[in-house]
Design a protein around this motif. Structure first.
Motif, PDB file in Angstrom:
ATOM      1  N   ALA A  43       0.829  -1.206   0.000  1.00  0.00           N
ATOM      2  CA  ALA A  43       0.000   0.000   0.000  1.00  0.00           C
ATOM      3  C   ALA A  43       0.863   1.256   0.000  1.00  0.00           C
ATOM      4  CB  ALA A  43      -0.935   0.013   1.207  1.00  0.00           C
ATOM      5  N   THR A  44       2.175   1.073   0.157  1.00  0.00           N
ATOM      6  CA  THR A  44       3.100   2.209   0.132  1.00  0.00           C
ATOM      7  C   THR A  44       4.079   2.044  -1.022  1.00  0.00           C
ATOM      8  OG1 THR A  44       4.768   1.152   1.548  1.00  0.00           O
ATOM      9  CG2 THR A  44       2.960   2.329   2.648  1.00  0.00           C
ATOM     10  N   GLU A  45       4.591   3.175  -1.508  1.00  0.00           N
ATOM     11  CA  GLU A  45       5.528   3.123  -2.629  1.00  0.00           C
ATOM     12  C   GLU A  45       6.826   2.418  -2.232  1.00  0.00           C
ATOM     13  OE1 GLU A  45       8.022   6.055  -5.673  1.00  0.00           O
ATOM     14  OE2 GLU A  45       6.478   6.902  -4.345  1.00  0.00           O
ATOM     15  N   SER A  46       7.318   2.691  -1.015  1.00  0.00           N
ATOM     16  CA  SER A  46       8.564   2.062  -0.585  1.00  0.00           C
ATOM     17  C   SER A  46       8.407   0.546  -0.467  1.00  0.00           C
ATOM     18  CB  SER A  46       9.012   2.650   0.755  1.00  0.00           C
ATOM     19  OG  SER A  46       8.038   2.411   1.764  1.00  0.00           O
ATOM     20  N   GLY A  47       7.226   0.093   0.021  1.00  0.00           N
ATOM     21  CA  GLY A  47       6.976  -1.336   0.121  1.00  0.00           C
ATOM     22  C   GLY A  47       6.921  -1.996  -1.238  1.00  0.00           C
ATOM     23  N   ARG A  48       6.304  -1.331  -2.185  1.00  0.00           N
ATOM     24  CA  ARG A  48       6.232  -1.892  -3.541  1.00  0.00           C
ATOM     25  C   ARG A  48       7.622  -1.967  -4.169  1.00  0.00           C
ATOM     26  NH1 ARG A  48       1.507   1.384  -3.423  1.00  0.00           N
ATOM     27  NH2 ARG A  48       2.518   3.131  -4.490  1.00  0.00           N
ATOM     28  N   LYS A  49       8.437  -0.958  -3.900  1.00  0.00           N
ATOM     29  CA  LYS A  49       9.790  -0.958  -4.457  1.00  0.00           C
ATOM     30  C   LYS A  49      10.605  -2.116  -3.898  1.00  0.00           C
ATOM     31  CE  LYS A  49      13.879   1.941  -5.124  1.00  0.00           C
ATOM     32  NZ  LYS A  49      14.499   3.268  -4.891  1.00  0.00           N
ATOM     33  N   GLN A  50      10.481  -2.363  -2.587  1.00  0.00           N
ATOM     34  CA  GLN A  50      11.198  -3.490  -1.981  1.00  0.00           C
ATOM     35  C   GLN A  50      10.746  -4.815  -2.575  1.00  0.00           C
ATOM     36  OE1 GLN A  50      10.388  -2.643   2.237  1.00  0.00           O
ATOM     37  NE2 GLN A  50      12.592  -2.690   2.586  1.00  0.00           N
ATOM     38  N   PHE A  51       9.443  -4.964  -2.784  1.00  0.00           N
ATOM     39  CA  PHE A  51       8.909  -6.217  -3.314  1.00  0.00           C
ATOM     40  C   PHE A  51       9.371  -6.429  -4.745  1.00  0.00           C
ATOM     41  CE2 PHE A  51       4.767  -8.888  -3.891  1.00  0.00           C
ATOM     42  CZ  PHE A  51       5.524 -10.039  -3.796  1.00  0.00           C
ATOM     43  N   VAL A  52       9.338  -5.377  -5.552  1.00  0.00           N
ATOM     44  CA  VAL A  52       9.815  -5.481  -6.928  1.00  0.00           C
ATOM     45  C   VAL A  52      11.292  -5.879  -6.944  1.00  0.00           C
ATOM     46  CG1 VAL A  52      10.358  -4.164  -9.015  1.00  0.00           C
ATOM     47  CG2 VAL A  52       8.131  -3.886  -7.917  1.00  0.00           C
ATOM     48  N   THR A  53      12.082  -5.230  -6.094  1.00  0.00           N
ATOM     49  CA  THR A  53      13.516  -5.520  -6.052  1.00  0.00           C
ATOM     50  C   THR A  53      13.766  -6.974  -5.661  1.00  0.00           C
ATOM     51  OG1 THR A  53      13.991  -3.225  -5.447  1.00  0.00           O
ATOM     52  CG2 THR A  53      15.714  -4.862  -5.005  1.00  0.00           C
ATOM     53  N   LEU A  54      13.026  -7.471  -4.674  1.00  0.00           N
ATOM     54  CA  LEU A  54      13.181  -8.861  -4.245  1.00  0.00           C
ATOM     55  C   LEU A  54      12.866  -9.815  -5.396  1.00  0.00           C
ATOM     56  CD1 LEU A  54      13.609 -10.940  -1.927  1.00  0.00           C
ATOM     57  CD2 LEU A  54      11.148 -10.784  -1.506  1.00  0.00           C
TER      58      LEU A  54
END
Length: 758
Positions: A310-321
């Motif tokens: 639900a947050t941009e930083s969380g989505r970025k971490q998930f994409v990176t993983l």
């Protein structure tokens, strides 16, 4: 009156239905509460939460691939944000439209959602690359990221259904995989990204009825066919353990995190037992919008910090993983580069590195003998395999391959357990003895598994290397382990394949003869006799010989004398009383002979082979069940009580054998073994039985000890019969050997007579 009666009946029926529904709901609630408690206990024992370095453990080892992965992740994250963040707020019904689960979910996207997909960038953000079908899948992302991450169980209407969250997570993974194929350009020194395939259980023909259980996967991530998989994308029909790179546990709310960990752990255990080339495993939990990566080690589960989509930083971490998982080496995903699937032959190949010769031996996997019984600890497995290189002139050599994650240190114990060293000692000292040939594991090759780090470099496979990116302070209480693999001969059959009691007697006699030679000539004590570690080989003429395997827990006897308090080693039902109680009495060969008695009693009760075991039902009230269930202390008490008295032992153990008449010779053998071990006539009464001697009778025993008994020179203040017997272990073993050899001779004669009569 008839109308009233009818109304009354209807009312009663309605109340009965209500009560039934109420009882059913109460039962479900009770099960859920029980699962919640079990999950909490599990998490408390194994989970180390919020470990920052978990993300780093997914980085590619190659610096070039690591830089490429970072570049690709940044680009894909930007595209994701452009797609899900429209410049004009979409209509409310489009954002909150309920997504239907099942195979036809794509057909039921709301018209508003379709319009948003086809709209311009001023309407709903920049359109990502992809086919129309892919773009429809991407529309599911908006619903997921628009959820309030603070939702809990009281907001069930606002939260998505579990089926929807499965679809949303699949859509996110699909988006990253599709975009990675677009943005990843061929580079001279970088690896081609593997495609991550999101397998949604709800869109699978293999969907299970209970999507909340542990027998199925909510969502899984698989990869395209390579050396780590036997399947291609076109062959996949829904998530299953055989083709999953990792599984995902899905729950509706962040408050259900413990249950998500627990269920994911059950599925990951099955992942280990179904994939021959699995070293360790990753997993994901999705609880509402909270995503966590889980790294399953041998002793703990390391979990990442929350990635809140639900947050941009969380989505970025998930994409990176996800991009790192697509780019990293297969061993970083938990696969074993020394166990490969050969697509041309359709066979698995297993490498065994030999530390002495510095040579790799390659074998062809034929079948798995033992799967890992737990995802934690040593994770021991056994395979039957054959040598890959064979000229055709000689019979193909079959070997038993065993691998395990052995601890490098043993806290609280001064004893070093090194199976490889033990096997080398046994081979070197007994190898020339033709009489013992084939009755113990003979080492062919073995060493620490050499895991591929880069294309040019291998290294010892250890938990230290796996968790190299994790802060050492986090792992302070986690034992270091090393991955060893050995190949031994001969290859035996499991004990339950014997054809008769006489064959069983021959097997145990051979095994105990080998056991005694290993103790006396090699100075090594096995310490873990069990039904799994006693096997047999059958010659071409049908004759059999026993085979003692698995020296994982074996130690040098000289080390045992240095221990202040012997450690507790073995299999509970077959452990000696002293072992169960962790008594200060030194461990000797007598402990293993005591284990043999328990093994034979158990086989007599359940049936000695598959055929006999099929027709036997074990009653829970049998005394022998107390040898198998409960704490170590209670099992030891039950054994003391039964073995102390001949009447109890006969009536509560031997009389309960599955086939008293057929097993009569087995019962007689057990009685003589018990007599020689616990009531040996060469020892005084102080050294007999299973219960400490009462000092009240010391004057009588003093007179007795002035006679010819072996223990006459031991002080009468030593009233523990186990301690007194341990001092004369060699003499007692001689008596025990004579017993089994006598029964072996008679058994062989009966076997030969039976063969002649046939």
């Amino acid at each position: 009156m008839a109308a009233r009666a009818s109304a009354t009946t209807t009312s009663t029926a309605h109340n009965g239905h209500t009560n039934m529904v109420s009882n059913l709901a109460s039962g479900i609630k009770a099960v859920q509460d029980e699962q919640e408690l079990e999950a909490k206990c599990y998490v408390d024992e194994y989970v180390i939460p919020d470990v920052a370095g978990v993300f780093d453990a997914a980085w590619p080892i190659s610096v070039t691939d690591r830089l490429c992965a970072a570049e690709y992740a940044t680009t894909i994250h930007q595209r994701l944000e452009q797609f899900i963040t429209p410049t004009v707020k979409p209509p409310a019904q489009a954002a909150r439209g309920r997504v239907r689960s099942g195979r036809n979910v794509r057909r039921h996207c709301s018209q508003a959602a379709k319009a948003l997909l086809r709209g311009s960038s001023t309407e709903c953000g920049t359109q990502p690359a992809g086919t129309e079908a892919q773009l429809k899948d991407y529309s599911l992302l908006r619903r997921w990221v628009s959820l309030d991450s603070r939702l809990d169980g009281s907001d069930s209407m606002a939260a998505g259904a579990k089926e929807e969250i499965c679809l949303w997570a699949s859509a996110f993974i699909g988006f990253v995989a599709d975009q990675l194929e677009v943005v990843a350009t061929p580079k001279s020194h970088s690896a081609k990204p593997r495609r991550l395939i999101a397998l949604n259980q709800l869109e699978s023909a293999a969907a299970a009825a209970n999507v909340d259980g542990c027998s199925c996967i909510d969502v899984a991530i698989a990869t395209e066919v390579d050396s780590t998989s036997q399947v291609s994308e076109s062959q996949i029909d829904g998530p299953c353990f055989k083709n999953a790179a990792l599984s995902i546990g899905v729950k509706r709310f962040p408050s259900e995190q413990n249950r998500a960990y627990w269920q994911l752990a059950q599925r990951t255990h099955t992942l280990h037992s179904t994939q021959i080339n699995r070293r360790f495993a990753w997993g994901l939990t999705v609880c509402g919008t909270h995503v966590r990566a889980c790294l399953f080690g041998n002793d703990d589960i390391l979990t990442s910090e929350v990635m809140d989509v639900a947050t941009e930083s969380g989505r970025k971490q998930f994409v990176t993983l996800l991009v790192n998982w697509a780019m990293c080496e297969s061993q970083r995903l938990g696969y074993d580069s020394t166990i490969r699937y050969n697509g041309e032959t359709g066979q698995w190949e297993i490498d065994v590195w030999d530390d002495e010769s510095r040579v790799t031996h390659t074998y062809i996997h034929e079948r798995t003998l033992f799967d890992t019984s737990s995802q934690f600890g040593r994770r021991t497995r056994c395979f039957i395999a054959s040598a890959k290189e064979n000229s055709g002139e000689q019979p193909v050599q079959k070997v038993l391959i065993k691998d395990a994650w052995a601890p490098t240190e043993f806290p609280g114990s001064e004893v070093v357990r090194d199976e490889l060293s033990n096997l080398r000692t046994i081979r070197d000292k007994l190898g020339a003895d033709d009489v013992l040939a084939g009755t113990y594991s003979h080492l062919e090759a073995g060493g620490v598994v050499q895991q591929m780090q880069t294309k040019q470099r291998t290294a010892d496979d250890t938990t230290v290397s796996i968790f190299a990116d994790i802060d050492s302070a986090v792992l302070e209480d986690v034992p270091d382990r090393i991955y060893r693999r050995v190949a031994t001969t001969p290859v035996g059959e499991q004990l339950k394949s014997v054809r008769s009691v006489d064959e069983l007697i021959v097997v145990v006699s051979d095994v105990m003869a080998a056991h005694t030679a290993i103790v006396r000539r090699c100075g090594i004590l096995h310490r873990d006799l069990s039904t799994n570690n006693i096997m047999f080989c059958r010659d071409d003429d049908g004759m059999i010989r026993g085979l003692l395997i698995d020296f994982d827990n074996a130690v040098l006897q000289s080390d045992l004398h240095n221990e202040q308090r012997p450690d507790q080693i073995g299999t509970f039902p077959y452990m000696s009383i002293g072992n169960l109680e962790q008594s200060s009495v030194k461990r000797t060969a007598l402990d293993d002979w005591e284990s043999l008695i328990y093994i034979l009693c158990w086989l007599g009760t359940i049936g000695i082979n598959r055929e006999d075991q099929t027709n036997v039902e074990i009653r829970s009230d049998l005394t022998i069940c107390h040898w198998h269930d409960g704490s170590a202390t209670n099992i030891a008490k039950a054994k003391r009580r039964t073995l102390q008295h001949s009447d109890l032992f006969g009536n509560e153990i031997l009389a309960c054998f599955a086939h008293p008449l057929l097993y009569a010779n087995l019962a007689r053998l057990i009685l003589e073994l018990r007599s020689q071990l616990f009531y040996n006539e060469r020892l005084s009464s102080l050294a007999q039985g299973c219960i400490d001697f009462d000092p009240m009778y010391s004057s009588i025993r003093n007179a007795e000890l002035r006679t010819h008994y072996l223990d006459c020179n031991i002080d009468t203040t030593v009233v523990d019969p186990f301690a007194r017997r341990a001092e004369f272990a060699d003499a007692i073993v001689d008596d025990l050997l004579r017993v089994v050899q006598k029964y072996r001779k008679a058994a062989l004669e009966r076997i030969k007579d039976a063969q002649i009569s046939e």
